[in-house]
Design a protein around this motif. Sequence first.
Motif, PDB file in Angstrom:
ATOM      1  N   VAL A 104       0.821  -1.228   0.000  1.00 36.74           N
ATOM      2  CA  VAL A 104       0.000   0.000   0.000  1.00 36.74           C
ATOM      3  C   VAL A 104       0.858   1.284   0.000  1.00 36.74           C
ATOM      4  O   VAL A 104       1.150   1.863   1.050  1.00 36.74           O
ATOM      5  CB  VAL A 104      -0.992   0.041   1.191  1.00 36.74           C
ATOM      6  CG1 VAL A 104      -2.035   1.146   0.969  1.00 36.74           C
ATOM      7  CG2 VAL A 104      -1.652  -1.294   1.414  1.00 36.74           C
ATOM      8  N   TYR A 105       1.241   1.686  -1.185  1.00 35.33           N
ATOM      9  CA  TYR A 105       2.039   2.900  -1.333  1.00 35.33           C
ATOM     10  C   TYR A 105       1.147   4.114  -1.618  1.00 35.33           C
ATOM     11  O   TYR A 105       0.033   3.971  -2.118  1.00 35.33           O
ATOM     12  CB  TYR A 105       3.038   2.729  -2.488  1.00 35.33           C
ATOM     13  CG  TYR A 105       4.159   1.787  -2.136  1.00 35.33           C
ATOM     14  CD1 TYR A 105       5.308   2.239  -1.506  1.00 35.33           C
ATOM     15  CD2 TYR A 105       4.063   0.420  -2.435  1.00 35.33           C
ATOM     16  CE1 TYR A 105       6.340   1.374  -1.174  1.00 35.33           C
ATOM     17  CE2 TYR A 105       5.087  -0.455  -2.108  1.00 35.33           C
ATOM     18  CZ  TYR A 105       6.222   0.030  -1.477  1.00 35.33           C
ATOM     19  OH  TYR A 105       7.236  -0.832  -1.149  1.00 35.33           O
ATOM     20  N   ASP A 106       1.680   5.298  -1.296  1.00 34.07           N
ATOM     21  CA  ASP A 106       0.939   6.542  -1.567  1.00 34.07           C
ATOM     22  C   ASP A 106       1.319   7.122  -2.931  1.00 34.07           C
ATOM     23  O   ASP A 106       0.606   7.962  -3.483  1.00 34.07           O
ATOM     24  CB  ASP A 106       1.291   7.610  -0.516  1.00 34.07           C
ATOM     25  CG  ASP A 106       1.007   7.113   0.891  1.00 34.07           C
ATOM     26  OD1 ASP A 106      -0.144   6.725   1.132  1.00 34.07           O
ATOM     27  OD2 ASP A 106       1.936   7.095   1.724  1.00 34.07           O
ATOM     28  N   LEU A 107       2.471   6.696  -3.434  1.00 30.54           N
ATOM     29  CA  LEU A 107       2.977   7.307  -4.666  1.00 30.54           C
ATOM     30  C   LEU A 107       3.864   6.311  -5.401  1.00 30.54           C
ATOM     31  O   LEU A 107       4.689   5.632  -4.783  1.00 30.54           O
ATOM     32  CB  LEU A 107       3.793   8.562  -4.277  1.00 30.54           C
ATOM     33  CG  LEU A 107       4.409   9.413  -5.372  1.00 30.54           C
ATOM     34  CD1 LEU A 107       3.329  10.027  -6.252  1.00 30.54           C
ATOM     35  CD2 LEU A 107       5.259  10.538  -4.757  1.00 30.54           C
ATOM     36  N   CYS A 133      -2.480   0.872 -11.815  1.00 31.21           N
ATOM     37  CA  CYS A 133      -1.912   1.446 -10.588  1.00 31.21           C
ATOM     38  C   CYS A 133      -2.982   2.287  -9.869  1.00 31.21           C
ATOM     39  O   CYS A 133      -3.594   3.164 -10.479  1.00 31.21           O
ATOM     40  CB  CYS A 133      -0.713   2.311 -10.971  1.00 31.21           C
ATOM     41  SG  CYS A 133       0.060   3.097  -9.571  1.00 31.21           S
ATOM     42  N   SER A 134      -3.196   2.002  -8.605  1.00 27.33           N
ATOM     43  CA  SER A 134      -4.296   2.693  -7.922  1.00 27.33           C
ATOM     44  C   SER A 134      -3.858   3.972  -7.209  1.00 27.33           C
ATOM     45  O   SER A 134      -4.681   4.816  -6.872  1.00 27.33           O
ATOM     46  CB  SER A 134      -4.961   1.746  -6.929  1.00 27.33           C
ATOM     47  OG  SER A 134      -3.974   1.257  -6.063  1.00 27.33           O
ATOM     48  N   CYS A 135      -2.568   4.128  -6.993  1.00 25.56           N
ATOM     49  CA  CYS A 135      -2.109   5.346  -6.316  1.00 25.56           C
ATOM     50  C   CYS A 135      -1.637   6.387  -7.335  1.00 25.56           C
ATOM     51  O   CYS A 135      -1.452   6.057  -8.508  1.00 25.56           O
ATOM     52  CB  CYS A 135      -1.002   5.009  -5.326  1.00 25.56           C
ATOM     53  SG  CYS A 135       0.499   4.425  -6.104  1.00 25.56           S
ATOM     54  N   GLN A 165      -6.046  14.461  -3.594  1.00 25.82           N
ATOM     55  CA  GLN A 165      -4.841  13.620  -3.714  1.00 25.82           C
ATOM     56  C   GLN A 165      -3.575  14.464  -3.753  1.00 25.82           C
ATOM     57  O   GLN A 165      -2.555  14.098  -3.179  1.00 25.82           O
ATOM     58  CB  GLN A 165      -4.936  12.764  -4.969  1.00 25.82           C
ATOM     59  CG  GLN A 165      -5.950  11.652  -4.811  1.00 25.82           C
ATOM     60  CD  GLN A 165      -5.857  10.651  -5.951  1.00 25.82           C
ATOM     61  OE1 GLN A 165      -4.825  10.049  -6.161  1.00 25.82           O
ATOM     62  NE2 GLN A 165      -6.951  10.494  -6.684  1.00 25.82           N
ATOM     63  N   CYS A 264      -2.878  11.945 -10.838  1.00 27.58           N
ATOM     64  CA  CYS A 264      -3.709  11.427  -9.745  1.00 27.58           C
ATOM     65  C   CYS A 264      -4.845  10.588 -10.308  1.00 27.58           C
ATOM     66  O   CYS A 264      -5.262  10.775 -11.453  1.00 27.58           O
ATOM     67  CB  CYS A 264      -4.272  12.590  -8.923  1.00 27.58           C
ATOM     68  SG  CYS A 264      -3.002  13.651  -8.236  1.00 27.58           S
ATOM     69  N   ARG A 265      -5.361   9.702  -9.502  1.00 28.91           N
ATOM     70  CA  ARG A 265      -6.485   8.858  -9.931  1.00 28.91           C
ATOM     71  C   ARG A 265      -7.820   9.517  -9.619  1.00 28.91           C
ATOM     72  O   ARG A 265      -7.999  10.067  -8.558  1.00 28.91           O
ATOM     73  CB  ARG A 265      -6.420   7.513  -9.211  1.00 28.91           C
ATOM     74  CG  ARG A 265      -5.450   6.561  -9.843  1.00 28.91           C
ATOM     75  CD  ARG A 265      -6.014   6.022 -11.121  1.00 28.91           C
ATOM     76  NE  ARG A 265      -5.042   5.145 -11.767  1.00 28.91           N
ATOM     77  CZ  ARG A 265      -5.146   4.777 -13.034  1.00 28.91           C
ATOM     78  NH1 ARG A 265      -6.116   5.225 -13.800  1.00 28.91           N
ATOM     79  NH2 ARG A 265      -4.262   3.968 -13.561  1.00 28.91           N
TER      80      ARG A 265
END
Lengths: 265, 284
Positions: A104-107, A133-135, A165, A264-265
Motif C-alpha cells: 500500500v504505497y501513496d505514490l 496502478c491505484s495510487c 490527492q 492522480c487517480r
Amino acid sequence: MIKALVDLDENLASSIALRYVSHLSTLLDLQVQIIHVEEIDRGEHASGSGWVRRTWEKGVEDAGAAAIHRLLKTEKVDCSLAAVPRIAIGSHDDAVLEELRSYVYDLFIKGIVSTSKVGDFYQLIETKLFTSCSCPMLIVKNLIINNKVVLLCGDGVDLQSLIPQFVRICSGADLDLELIYYKFQENNELLFLDKSEAGSVLLEAEEMLRAAGLVPTSSKVLSGSPEQGGEYLSSCGLAVSTFPTRKGPRMELLANAPSPLLLCR
Amino acid sequence: MKILIALDANSYSAEIISDVTKLAANTWADVTMLAVQSRGEAECPDATLVKALSSNQKNFFAQYQGGELPHGEANPQGFMQTTPGVWQTSGSGRKEFTLKIRSGEPIKEILAEAGERQCDLIILGCSKDNGCQWDAEIDLPQKIARDADCSVLVIKEGRIPKNITCCLDQAMVSQESLEMVSQIVNLHQADLKIVGLTGPKGLPGKGEVEKKMQEILHYYTARKVTTLIKLVDNEDLEKFVERATREGMIALWMGKKSLLAKIFSKDLIGKLVATSNSSALILR
C-alpha cells in the motif's frame, strides 16, 4: 509520511528519476522504497526446478541488485531509502503492481526519457502498470529542480479527485502553486486568456485549495498548441493532473510537457 | 582556444562584441578580429575597416575593467603589412589579441584565416533581414557555417536566444564542444535542451545514446545548468530542428566523425543558419 515506490533500472531514465526523488525529499516527507524488476525472456528461463531453479533465480536477483547498487553509487543520491531495494524477477508490470498492492504505497515514481513521438507517451499510459496502478503516479521526464508546481484543470479533470490527492501528497511543502486551464487552439504563439474563459473551473479549484490551506500564486487560461503548452511547462518542477483516460488535448499536452508529471487517480 | 571574429563596418557586426568579450574572457581565448577588403584597393588597409575594427576593439575592452582581460589592446594606427594585401596589429597580453585586415573575396579570406591560425571558433554577426545577411556578400554567414573546418557561431542581430537546443553527436562528444555550449548558455542565461538521435541508418543503439546523454546530463547538472533531454528519431530530426530554430538557438555537432554530418547535407546547414529565428552554432 508519504510512502513512495520508485521503479528503477540501470539507465538514463532511472538516473533522472533518482535525482528528482532526492530533490523531492527536500520538499516532502518521503519514505522511499526502490524496486527493480529483472525481466526474463522466455528462452532465458531455467529449465530445471528445485535447487537448479532457485540457484538460477538467485543469480538473476544478484545481477539486478548489483545493477541498482551501481546506479545508487553513481548517482550518490541524498535521500533516505526505506530498506534494501526489492529485486523481483518476471513480468515488469505484474511485479510492480504486486508490490504496490501488497505494501500500500501513496505514490509510484518512474523515470522516462521524452521522445519526439507522442505515441510513445500514449503507449506508456496504456500499459498494464499505469492503467492498473491505484495510487498517484509520478512520471519523471526531466530533472527540473524548483518548487514551481502547475495544476492542470479542465478537459475532463475531476477536481474532487485531483485536489484531495494532490493535497495529501504535497501539503506542508513550500510550493509556488499555479492553476492552469488549458484550451487547445492553433495559434502562432501561446496566449493567456481571461480567467472567465475557464468558466467556474479555476474558481472552484482555488476555493478547494484554499480550504486545504494552499494558496495558488496565479490562475491562468492557456490557449495554444500542445507543443506551445508543453514549452510553457518546461520551467515547472512538477505538473499535476488526473490520469488521462482518453486521447485529447490534455493527453497531448502531457505528452509534450518536459516537466515531471504527477497523475492522480 | 582560438577565436576568429569576422567583422565588417555594419551594426550587426558591432552588436556581437558584447557576447564575444564575455566568451573570450571566460575561455581565455586568443582573439583575432578580422575584416576583409576587396583586392583592388590593396595598397593600404581600408580606412573604414580600420575605423570599424578600432571601434569594435574599444567596445571589446570597455566591457571589462583594466586587468580583468588577459588581452592587451592593439594600436589601430599601427597596422603593419605582413604579406601583400594583409595587415595586422597586435596587443601585448597573456593571450593574443590581433586586429587584421585581409584583401580578397570575404568568404575565402575568412576561411583561409581560420585555417591558417587553426581557430577553434569563428564568430560573426548578421542582419536579421531576409534570414541572415551580410552587406558585402548576402549569404556569407551561411557559407562560412557550411564550409568552415572549425566551429561557427552566427549571431543574429537583436535576437537573444531564450533556449538552446543542442543536437550533439552521440558517438563522440568532445569536452570542448560541451564547454562551448555551456559558455553560450551562461552568456544568455538560456535554457538548455540536449537532443539525442535514435533510429536505424547507422546510428548507435538507444542504450548507447542514453549512456552518452547520461554523461552529458551529469556534466551540465554539476555545473548547475538545468538541462532538458529528449530522444528524437532520425526520421523526425529535420522537422524537429526546424521547430527548434523557430523557438531559439540551435547547436549542431557536425564533426568529421559525426553522424549528424551524414544526416544533414551541407546545404541544409546553410538553410538552418538562414531560417533560424536566432543564433546558430555549428560544432565541429
